[in-house]
Design an enzyme around this catalytic site. Structure first.
Site, PDB file in Angstrom:
ATOM      1  N   GLY A   1       0.837  -1.206   0.000  1.00 43.26           N
ATOM      2  CA  GLY A   1       0.000   0.000   0.000  1.00 43.26           C
ATOM      3  C   GLY A   1       0.866   1.248   0.000  1.00 43.26           C
ATOM      4  O   GLY A   1       1.895   1.320  -0.672  1.00 43.26           O
TER       5      GLY A   1
ATOM      6  N   HIS B   1       4.228   2.953  21.052  1.00 45.14           N
ATOM      7  CA  HIS B   1       3.915   3.847  19.930  1.00 45.14           C
ATOM      8  C   HIS B   1       2.453   4.272  20.034  1.00 45.14           C
ATOM      9  O   HIS B   1       1.595   3.784  19.326  1.00 45.14           O
ATOM     10  CB  HIS B   1       4.176   3.114  18.611  1.00 45.14           C
ATOM     11  CG  HIS B   1       3.902   3.945  17.397  1.00 45.14           C
ATOM     12  ND1 HIS B   1       4.555   5.128  17.139  1.00 45.14           N
ATOM     13  CD2 HIS B   1       3.046   3.761  16.362  1.00 45.14           C
ATOM     14  CE1 HIS B   1       4.116   5.627  16.000  1.00 45.14           C
ATOM     15  NE2 HIS B   1       3.187   4.826  15.519  1.00 45.14           N
TER      16      HIS B   1
END
Ligand code: A3D
Length: 313
Positions: free
Chosen positions: A12, A176
Protein backbone atom coordinates in the site's frame (compact mmCIF):
# COMPACT_ATOMS: atom_id res chain seq x y z
CA UNK A 1 27.93 -12.58 -3.36
CA UNK A 2 24.26 -12.90 -4.33
CA UNK A 3 22.01 -9.87 -4.05
CA UNK A 4 19.95 -9.53 -0.91
CA UNK A 5 16.19 -10.00 -1.16
CA UNK A 6 13.88 -7.60 0.63
CA UNK A 7 10.20 -8.53 0.75
CA UNK A 8 7.50 -5.99 1.48
CA UNK A 9 4.30 -7.58 2.77
CA UNK A 10 1.66 -4.95 2.17
CA UNK A 11 2.23 -2.92 -0.98
CA UNK A 12 0.00 0.00 0.00
CA UNK A 13 1.13 3.53 0.80
CA UNK A 14 4.10 2.62 3.01
CA UNK A 15 4.97 -0.46 0.92
CA UNK A 16 5.10 1.57 -2.29
CA UNK A 17 7.22 4.28 -0.65
CA UNK A 18 9.67 1.69 0.67
CA UNK A 19 9.99 0.03 -2.75
CA UNK A 20 11.01 3.34 -4.35
CA UNK A 21 13.47 4.17 -1.57
CA UNK A 22 14.97 0.68 -1.75
CA UNK A 23 15.43 1.00 -5.51
CA UNK A 24 17.21 4.31 -4.98
CA UNK A 25 19.44 2.89 -2.27
CA UNK A 26 20.16 -0.40 -4.13
CA UNK A 27 20.12 -2.43 -0.93
CA UNK A 28 18.87 -5.56 -2.71
CA UNK A 29 16.12 -6.82 -4.97
CA UNK A 30 12.57 -6.07 -3.90
CA UNK A 31 9.50 -8.31 -3.85
CA UNK A 32 6.20 -6.57 -3.12
CA UNK A 33 3.37 -8.76 -1.87
CA UNK A 34 -0.26 -7.85 -1.30
CA UNK A 35 -3.68 -9.49 -1.34
CA UNK A 36 -4.88 -6.90 -3.87
CA UNK A 37 -4.57 -8.62 -7.23
CA UNK A 38 -2.33 -6.86 -9.72
CA UNK A 39 -1.52 -3.94 -7.42
CA UNK A 40 1.94 -5.07 -6.20
CA UNK A 41 2.77 -6.21 -9.74
CA UNK A 42 1.71 -2.82 -11.08
CA UNK A 43 3.70 -0.80 -8.53
CA UNK A 44 6.79 -2.97 -9.03
CA UNK A 45 6.58 -2.60 -12.81
CA UNK A 46 6.07 1.16 -12.49
CA UNK A 47 9.30 1.60 -10.47
CA UNK A 48 11.06 -0.99 -12.66
CA UNK A 49 10.35 1.19 -15.70
CA UNK A 50 12.01 4.19 -13.98
CA UNK A 51 15.25 2.37 -13.15
CA UNK A 52 17.20 3.81 -16.05
CA UNK A 53 16.34 7.32 -14.82
CA UNK A 54 17.20 6.81 -11.12
CA UNK A 55 19.56 5.05 -12.16
CA UNK A 56 19.55 1.70 -10.34
CA UNK A 57 20.25 -1.97 -10.94
CA UNK A 58 17.61 -3.09 -8.42
CA UNK A 59 15.06 -5.62 -9.69
CA UNK A 60 11.49 -5.34 -8.44
CA UNK A 61 8.65 -7.83 -8.62
CA UNK A 62 5.08 -8.07 -7.35
CA UNK A 63 3.13 -11.06 -6.10
CA UNK A 64 -0.08 -12.25 -4.46
CA UNK A 65 1.50 -15.55 -3.37
CA UNK A 66 3.16 -15.90 0.04
CA UNK A 67 5.42 -18.65 -1.42
CA UNK A 68 7.32 -15.82 -3.13
CA UNK A 69 8.69 -14.84 0.29
CA UNK A 70 11.19 -17.69 -0.13
CA UNK A 71 14.81 -16.57 0.09
CA UNK A 72 14.01 -13.24 1.79
CA UNK A 73 16.77 -11.71 3.89
CA UNK A 74 14.44 -9.06 5.27
CA UNK A 75 10.63 -8.98 5.39
CA UNK A 76 8.97 -5.66 6.20
CA UNK A 77 5.32 -6.00 7.17
CA UNK A 78 2.84 -3.17 6.64
CA UNK A 79 -0.10 -5.46 5.83
CA UNK A 80 -3.18 -4.22 7.63
CA UNK A 81 -5.57 -1.32 7.85
CA UNK A 82 -4.40 2.22 8.55
CA UNK A 83 -6.27 4.70 10.77
CA UNK A 84 -9.13 6.91 9.64
CA UNK A 85 -9.79 10.33 11.21
CA UNK A 86 -11.07 9.91 14.77
CA UNK A 87 -9.58 6.43 15.17
CA UNK A 88 -6.81 5.55 17.60
CA UNK A 89 -4.13 3.03 16.65
CA UNK A 90 -5.66 0.65 19.19
CA UNK A 91 -8.95 0.60 17.26
CA UNK A 92 -7.07 -1.44 14.62
CA UNK A 93 -6.18 -4.24 17.04
CA UNK A 94 -8.80 -6.83 16.12
CA UNK A 95 -8.62 -6.67 12.35
CA UNK A 96 -4.85 -6.22 12.11
CA UNK A 97 -4.14 -9.05 14.55
CA UNK A 98 -5.90 -11.47 12.17
CA UNK A 99 -3.74 -10.22 9.30
CA UNK A 100 -0.48 -10.43 11.30
CA UNK A 101 -1.33 -14.01 12.32
CA UNK A 102 -1.78 -15.04 8.68
CA UNK A 103 1.31 -13.17 7.48
CA UNK A 104 3.41 -14.45 10.40
CA UNK A 105 2.61 -18.08 9.58
CA UNK A 106 3.54 -17.46 5.94
CA UNK A 107 6.88 -15.88 6.92
CA UNK A 108 7.60 -18.78 9.25
CA UNK A 109 6.96 -21.26 6.45
CA UNK A 110 8.64 -19.50 3.53
CA UNK A 111 11.29 -17.18 5.00
CA UNK A 112 12.48 -18.82 8.22
CA UNK A 113 15.85 -17.04 8.23
CA UNK A 114 14.61 -13.50 7.58
CA UNK A 115 14.77 -10.45 9.79
CA UNK A 116 11.18 -9.26 10.26
CA UNK A 117 10.40 -5.57 10.68
CA UNK A 118 6.78 -4.94 11.68
CA UNK A 119 5.14 -1.59 10.94
CA UNK A 120 1.44 -2.52 11.21
CA UNK A 121 -0.44 -0.80 14.06
CA UNK A 122 -1.02 -1.00 16.96
CA UNK A 123 2.71 -1.49 16.66
CA UNK A 124 3.87 -2.85 20.00
CA UNK A 125 1.11 -5.48 20.13
CA UNK A 126 1.55 -6.46 16.47
CA UNK A 127 5.30 -7.02 16.76
CA UNK A 128 4.70 -9.03 19.94
CA UNK A 129 2.16 -11.18 18.05
CA UNK A 130 4.57 -11.58 15.11
CA UNK A 131 7.31 -12.94 17.39
CA UNK A 132 4.88 -15.38 19.01
CA UNK A 133 3.42 -16.59 15.70
CA UNK A 134 6.78 -17.06 13.95
CA UNK A 135 8.64 -18.31 17.03
CA UNK A 136 11.72 -16.53 15.62
CA UNK A 137 14.42 -15.40 18.06
CA UNK A 138 13.49 -11.97 19.40
CA UNK A 139 16.59 -10.32 17.92
CA UNK A 140 15.12 -11.08 14.46
CA UNK A 141 11.63 -9.67 15.08
CA UNK A 142 11.55 -5.93 15.58
CA UNK A 143 9.05 -3.09 15.39
CA UNK A 144 9.43 0.24 13.61
CA UNK A 145 8.11 3.24 15.53
CA UNK A 146 10.86 4.88 17.57
CA UNK A 147 12.89 5.89 14.50
CA UNK A 148 9.82 7.71 13.21
CA UNK A 149 8.75 9.23 16.54
CA UNK A 150 12.31 10.44 17.22
CA UNK A 151 12.55 11.86 13.70
CA UNK A 152 9.26 13.70 14.16
CA UNK A 153 10.52 15.27 17.40
CA UNK A 154 13.83 16.16 15.70
CA UNK A 155 11.86 17.84 12.91
CA UNK A 156 9.88 19.98 15.36
CA UNK A 157 13.05 20.93 17.28
CA UNK A 158 14.85 21.87 14.05
CA UNK A 159 11.94 24.00 12.85
CA UNK A 160 11.64 25.75 16.21
CA UNK A 161 15.36 26.57 16.35
CA UNK A 162 15.69 27.33 12.65
CA UNK A 163 18.47 24.75 12.19
CA UNK A 164 18.90 21.78 9.89
CA UNK A 165 16.97 18.67 10.90
CA UNK A 166 20.01 16.57 10.00
CA UNK A 167 21.92 18.13 12.91
CA UNK A 168 19.25 17.30 15.50
CA UNK A 169 19.25 14.10 17.54
CA UNK A 170 16.18 13.21 19.59
CA UNK A 171 15.03 10.19 21.56
CA UNK A 172 11.43 9.03 21.97
CA UNK A 173 10.83 5.87 24.01
CA UNK A 174 7.97 3.68 25.15
CA UNK A 175 4.92 2.43 23.32
CA UNK A 176 3.92 3.85 19.93
CA UNK A 177 0.85 5.67 21.18
CA UNK A 178 -0.22 8.81 22.97
CA UNK A 179 1.89 7.78 25.99
CA UNK A 180 5.25 7.81 24.17
CA UNK A 181 8.05 9.51 26.14
CA UNK A 182 10.33 12.22 24.73
CA UNK A 183 13.61 12.55 26.65
CA UNK A 184 14.80 16.17 27.07
CA UNK A 185 18.25 15.23 28.37
CA UNK A 186 18.92 13.00 25.35
CA UNK A 187 18.25 15.64 22.68
CA UNK A 188 21.09 17.55 21.09
CA UNK A 189 21.98 19.75 18.13
CA UNK A 190 25.36 18.99 16.53
CA UNK A 191 26.57 17.69 19.89
CA UNK A 192 25.24 20.69 21.87
CA UNK A 193 22.84 19.59 24.63
CA UNK A 194 19.35 20.85 23.76
CA UNK A 195 19.02 22.25 27.28
CA UNK A 196 21.49 25.01 26.21
CA UNK A 197 19.28 25.98 23.28
CA UNK A 198 15.67 25.37 24.32
CA UNK A 199 13.66 25.56 27.55
CA UNK A 200 12.05 22.47 29.04
CA UNK A 201 8.64 24.16 28.61
CA UNK A 202 9.13 24.59 24.87
CA UNK A 203 10.47 21.03 24.60
CA UNK A 204 7.37 19.71 26.41
CA UNK A 205 5.18 21.49 23.85
CA UNK A 206 7.07 19.82 21.00
CA UNK A 207 6.95 16.46 22.80
CA UNK A 208 3.16 16.78 23.11
CA UNK A 209 2.92 17.50 19.38
CA UNK A 210 5.14 14.46 18.70
CA UNK A 211 2.83 12.16 20.66
CA UNK A 212 -0.06 13.32 18.46
CA UNK A 213 1.93 13.71 15.24
CA UNK A 214 0.46 10.63 13.56
CA UNK A 215 -3.07 11.87 14.28
CA UNK A 216 -2.19 15.33 12.93
CA UNK A 217 -1.36 13.77 9.57
CA UNK A 218 -4.42 11.47 9.62
CA UNK A 219 -6.62 14.54 10.14
CA UNK A 220 -4.97 16.36 7.21
CA UNK A 221 -5.00 13.41 4.79
CA UNK A 222 -8.58 12.39 5.65
CA UNK A 223 -7.94 8.96 4.12
CA UNK A 224 -5.10 6.82 5.46
CA UNK A 225 -2.16 7.72 7.66
CA UNK A 226 1.43 8.92 7.31
CA UNK A 227 3.48 6.90 4.87
CA UNK A 228 6.56 8.74 3.58
CA UNK A 229 8.37 9.14 6.91
CA UNK A 230 7.24 5.70 8.17
CA UNK A 231 8.60 4.16 4.94
CA UNK A 232 11.93 5.99 5.29
CA UNK A 233 12.17 4.92 8.94
CA UNK A 234 11.62 1.23 8.20
CA UNK A 235 14.27 1.33 5.45
CA UNK A 236 16.69 3.00 7.89
CA UNK A 237 16.32 -0.10 10.08
CA UNK A 238 16.64 -2.57 7.18
CA UNK A 239 19.81 -0.78 6.06
CA UNK A 240 21.33 -1.04 9.54
CA UNK A 241 20.80 -4.81 9.35
CA UNK A 242 21.82 -5.42 5.75
CA UNK A 243 25.01 -3.32 6.01
CA UNK A 244 25.80 -4.43 9.58
CA UNK A 245 26.00 -0.75 10.53
CA UNK A 246 25.70 -1.18 14.32
CA UNK A 247 23.32 1.76 14.16
CA UNK A 248 21.97 3.10 17.42
CA UNK A 249 18.29 3.66 16.83
CA UNK A 250 15.03 3.34 18.72
CA UNK A 251 13.09 0.18 17.95
CA UNK A 252 10.30 -1.83 19.48
CA UNK A 253 12.41 -4.59 21.00
CA UNK A 254 11.60 -7.50 23.26
CA UNK A 255 12.44 -6.67 26.88
CA UNK A 256 13.43 -9.27 29.42
CA UNK A 257 14.32 -7.27 32.50
CA UNK A 258 15.72 -4.21 30.75
CA UNK A 259 14.06 -1.02 31.99
CA UNK A 260 12.50 -3.22 34.67
CA UNK A 261 10.14 -4.70 32.07
CA UNK A 262 9.62 -8.45 32.27
CA UNK A 263 7.64 -11.00 30.30
CA UNK A 264 9.00 -10.44 26.81
CA UNK A 265 6.94 -7.31 26.24
CA UNK A 266 7.89 -5.24 23.17
CA UNK A 267 8.50 -1.57 23.77
CA UNK A 268 10.40 1.29 22.12
CA UNK A 269 13.99 1.52 23.44
CA UNK A 270 17.37 2.45 21.96
CA UNK A 271 19.15 -0.57 20.48
CA UNK A 272 22.25 -1.41 18.50
CA UNK A 273 21.16 -2.80 15.15
CA UNK A 274 23.51 -4.75 12.90
CA UNK A 275 23.84 -8.10 11.16
CA UNK A 276 22.64 -9.81 14.34
CA UNK A 277 19.37 -7.87 14.18
CA UNK A 278 18.87 -6.29 17.58
CA UNK A 279 22.33 -6.85 19.01
CA UNK A 280 21.90 -4.92 22.23
CA UNK A 281 19.33 -2.95 24.18
CA UNK A 282 20.80 0.28 25.56
CA UNK A 283 19.43 1.38 28.93
CA UNK A 284 19.40 5.17 29.18
CA UNK A 285 19.13 6.93 32.49
CA UNK A 286 15.68 8.43 32.98
CA UNK A 287 14.79 11.05 35.58
CA UNK A 288 11.82 10.50 37.86
CA UNK A 289 9.31 12.24 35.58
CA UNK A 290 10.48 10.29 32.51
CA UNK A 291 10.58 7.02 34.44
CA UNK A 292 6.96 7.49 35.58
CA UNK A 293 5.85 8.37 32.04
CA UNK A 294 7.70 5.33 30.69
CA UNK A 295 5.93 3.05 33.19
CA UNK A 296 2.55 4.47 32.13
CA UNK A 297 3.48 3.79 28.51
CA UNK A 298 4.51 0.22 29.33
CA UNK A 299 1.16 -0.30 31.06
CA UNK A 300 -0.64 0.81 27.90
CA UNK A 301 1.36 -1.76 25.90
CA UNK A 302 0.59 -4.43 28.52
CA UNK A 303 -3.16 -3.88 28.02
CA UNK A 304 -2.85 -4.44 24.27
CA UNK A 305 -0.60 -7.46 24.71
CA UNK A 306 -2.96 -9.13 27.17
CA UNK A 307 -5.67 -8.82 24.49
CA UNK A 308 -3.30 -10.59 22.06
CA UNK A 309 -2.47 -13.26 24.67
CA UNK A 310 -6.18 -14.00 25.20
CA UNK A 311 -6.77 -14.21 21.47
CA UNK A 312 -3.86 -16.63 21.01
CA UNK A 313 -4.72 -18.81 24.05
P1 A3D B 1 -2.38 0.81 3.19
O1 A3D B 1 -1.99 1.80 2.16
O2 A3D B 1 -3.81 0.52 3.40
O3 A3D B 1 -1.59 -0.56 2.88
C1 A3D B 1 -1.82 -1.73 3.58
C2 A3D B 1 -1.84 -2.86 2.58
O4 A3D B 1 -1.91 -4.11 3.27
C3 A3D B 1 -3.04 -2.82 1.61
O5 A3D B 1 -2.59 -2.68 0.28
C4 A3D B 1 -3.73 -4.16 1.85
O6 A3D B 1 -4.28 -4.73 0.67
C5 A3D B 1 -2.57 -4.99 2.39
N1 A3D B 1 -2.98 -6.21 3.09
C6 A3D B 1 -4.05 -6.41 3.89
N2 A3D B 1 -4.06 -7.69 4.32
C7 A3D B 1 -2.98 -8.30 3.78
C8 A3D B 1 -2.45 -9.62 3.85
N3 A3D B 1 -3.05 -10.57 4.59
N4 A3D B 1 -1.32 -9.91 3.16
C9 A3D B 1 -0.70 -8.95 2.41
N5 A3D B 1 -1.16 -7.69 2.31
C10 A3D B 1 -2.29 -7.38 2.98
O7 A3D B 1 -1.77 1.23 4.62
P2 A3D B 1 -0.37 1.96 4.93
O8 A3D B 1 0.68 1.39 4.07
O9 A3D B 1 -0.59 3.42 4.96
O10 A3D B 1 -0.17 1.50 6.47
C11 A3D B 1 0.06 0.15 6.77
C12 A3D B 1 0.05 -0.09 8.28
O11 A3D B 1 1.12 0.66 8.89
C13 A3D B 1 -1.23 0.36 9.00
O12 A3D B 1 -1.57 -0.60 9.99
C14 A3D B 1 -0.81 1.66 9.68
O13 A3D B 1 -1.57 1.94 10.83
C15 A3D B 1 0.63 1.35 10.03
N6 A3D B 1 1.47 2.51 10.30
C16 A3D B 1 2.38 2.39 11.30
C17 A3D B 1 3.20 3.44 11.62
C18 A3D B 1 4.20 3.30 12.73
O14 A3D B 1 4.94 4.22 12.97
C19 A3D B 1 4.25 2.08 13.50
C20 A3D B 1 3.13 4.63 10.89
C21 A3D B 1 2.20 4.73 9.86
C22 A3D B 1 1.36 3.65 9.57
Amino acid sequence: MARKKISLVGAGQIGGTMALVLAQKQLGDVMMLDIAEGMPQGKALDIQEGRSVIPTATNLSGSNDYADLAGSDVVIVTAGLPRKPGMSRDDLLDVNFGIIEKVGLAIKEHAPEALVIVVTNPLDAMVYAMQKVTGFPANRVVGMAGVLDSSRLACFIADELGVSAEDVRALVLGGHGDTMVSVYGAASVAGIPLSQLMSKEKFDELAARTAKAGGEIVALLKTGSAFYSPGLSAIHMAEAYLLDKKSVLTAAAQLNGEYGVEGGLYCGVPVVMGAGGIEKVIEVELNEEERKAFDVSVDAVKDLVSWVENKMA
